[in-house]
Motif scaffolding. Sequence first.
Motif, short mmCIF file in Angstrom:
data_model
loop_
_atom_site.label_atom_id
_atom_site.label_comp_id
_atom_site.label_asym_id
_atom_site.label_seq_id
_atom_site.Cartn_x
_atom_site.Cartn_y
_atom_site.Cartn_z
N SER A 1 0.86 -9.03 -8.30
CA SER A 1 -0.30 -8.21 -7.81
C SER A 1 0.15 -6.88 -7.06
O SER A 1 -0.59 -6.14 -7.06
N ARG B 1 0.23 -1.84 1.99
CA ARG B 1 -0.98 -1.15 1.63
C ARG B 1 -0.70 0.15 0.59
O ARG B 1 0.42 0.56 0.70
N PRO B 2 -1.64 0.53 -0.19
CA PRO B 2 -1.39 1.38 -1.15
C PRO B 2 -1.05 2.75 -0.70
O PRO B 2 -0.41 3.31 -1.35
N SER C 1 -0.59 -4.28 -9.37
CA SER C 1 -2.16 -3.78 -9.47
C SER C 1 -2.31 -2.82 -8.20
O SER C 1 -3.00 -2.02 -8.57
N GLU C 2 -1.64 -3.29 -7.11
CA GLU C 2 -1.94 -2.13 -6.03
C GLU C 2 -1.36 -0.88 -6.38
O GLU C 2 -1.62 -0.05 -5.86
N CYS C 3 -0.20 -1.04 -7.18
CA CYS C 3 0.62 0.31 -7.57
C CYS C 3 -0.55 1.41 -8.51
O CYS C 3 -0.55 2.59 -8.30
#
Lengths: 304, 395
Positions: free
Chosen positions: B280, B370-371, B283-285
């Motif tokens: 996951s 956090r992104p 995904s955030e990356c």
Amino acid sequence: MATKAAKELPKEEFILPGTRSCAACGLMLTYRHSLKALDPGKTIVAVPASCMTVLHGVYPITPVKVICVNNPFAATGAAASGIVAGLKATGKAGYTVVAFAGDGGTYDIGIQSLSGALERGTDFMYVCYDNEGYMNTGTQRSSASPAGAVTTTTPILAKLQHKKDMLRIVEAHRIPYVATASPSFPLDLYDKVRKAKEIKGSRYIEVHAPCPPGWGFPNKDLIKMGKLAADTAVHVLYEIVDGKFRLTSRSLRLAEKGGKKTVADYVKGQTRFKKITEGQIQALQEFTDRRWYEFMERHQNGRS
Amino acid sequence: MKDIRIITANTAAAIAASLCRVQVIAAYPITPQTPVTEELAAMVERGELNAEYLTVESEHSAMASVVAASQMGARVFTASSANGLLYMHEMLHWAAGSRVPVVMACVNRGVGAPWTILNDQQDSISQRDTGWIQLYCRNSQEVLDTLIQAYKIAERVLIPVMVCYDGFVLSHASTPVEAPVVEDVDKFLPPCPIFTGISEGSYMNLNPLILSEPRQDAEGNLRPGYMDLRYKLQEDLISSLEIIKETDREFEAVFGRSWGGPVWSYRMEDADHALVSMGSLASECTLAADSLRQQGFRTGVVGVRAYRPFPAEALCKALQGVQTVAVFEKDVSYGYMGAVATDLKAALFERDLRPKVASFVAGLGGRDVRPEQLAETAAEAITKRSAHKWIDVRG
């Protein structure tokens, strides 16, 4: 129907010449008679790392005519459960799943997975061949070693604690069949394995398996040592069917006719007891007597 | 009509196992894996799934029993997390060495001590060298689809597969997931092939003692020694990369979804910089890459889906010409740096590729990532000399 004479045992051998077990191995004889009582073509044996792994030979050659599934030391009860479930799930019917583990693999590292399998009522047979120590790795102390025995991990003081009462622990699971046996009484052993084979649910047989190199007695005395264990009530032959207790074979005769020998007679022929003191012999005698009277009482009551 | 359900990754995993018609399940409860096994137990008790369910007394026994059941020819499933997975460690080696097609879900959780029930990937990373195939998922749909693919891969190469997904982040978060129809799964995944010789009168000795040198059998044929068997496992693992890719293509042909095989990319076409990650966090990356592009850094993401076998070739190809590689991962090889970064550097070095590679450890024990933090850290790696560091940590 009890088997009356050795000539009534099946002639076919399932352990061929060339096993890697030691000469006069109590386990080897136990396995030999057990396989005759089973139907080796429809038997799957689960084996942890142990003397049994050695007996089964080095890949790709095995002297044993049976399907054998090896598993890590602690996993025997779980591996047997998986075999039972896998056979059922894939519709392979008519197999008997039998675990063969030593006392280390049963009393010590394997007790958790065994307890789990028994508690779940797994339909299998578990044979503990008790040679009273880690014999495969060179005679280290196990919780099945008797008090007063020198092992390579109790080399100076000898073992201080009595043998763990594993059979009571197994019995506490209230499984349909619990028995003890000895390769020195092959007919009794054969009959018990045969009986266990026909019972549904979890079945446990503990076989006292004398070990000449580990216990320190001459190979020729293997049978004698097993008999002496029964005659002194150090090892008591019995079975518990659905909670009903009864003595069998030599132990039954001992209860009926008397003539029990002393523990001193048993320990003197084994070098592992070379350091045992008079006081320790006395304690071992009392420990043995206490168990024996309990067993006689249970036999008379005919129930647990 | 598509069957879209709002479900957690745990439910998706249970549905996948059931669609694959698993025959033996054994599991021991541990947070955050528990709902998977509870849901499967209910399916079995309701009679919806025709399987043997073993409520074993430990994770060691869970893996021991599914290995043995698999040796009898049954399709099997188990799941675990964190310390439970570690308790299986001996049996994980045993499963791979036995060459059984066991499939399990690892619901990633940080390892005690000290206790945490929250997510990181230290548990499965610590099983890196057991000989299993490890696949990491970004979302619940990928979890469901990857588990179905896993059976096909495992049964084809006879190597166990661990499908990893992040605890709580995915395992307990409800999102829309399309549940395939069972007929399609049957079409994609044929019944479990029986690969053992369990038959009447067989003298098979499974996992016997093996010497180091090859030995002759009773017919005089030379049989492999221990090292030869282990070499075969290594070779088959390496070549399973191709099978992982192929299986994903076959999956796409039936279900219309592809997850990229061992490696996936996001906006890498013109990228000067890349973020590399798994699960996951990867995904955030993608959000961080979008924001870096707004700042003028042409950035993409390369996601590692198969961590073992390590897709060295595919990763290097994806990273060809990139100046900066920022690896973000929720694990660390204690005493060195992140495991993915270490492996990736070795792969790049072997192919004479020399981008700046920075190893960033993030989100251990469920610490929020956090992104913006990812973008900020990556921007630092791009503009300054890259440093290895732990993100958002107070020393």
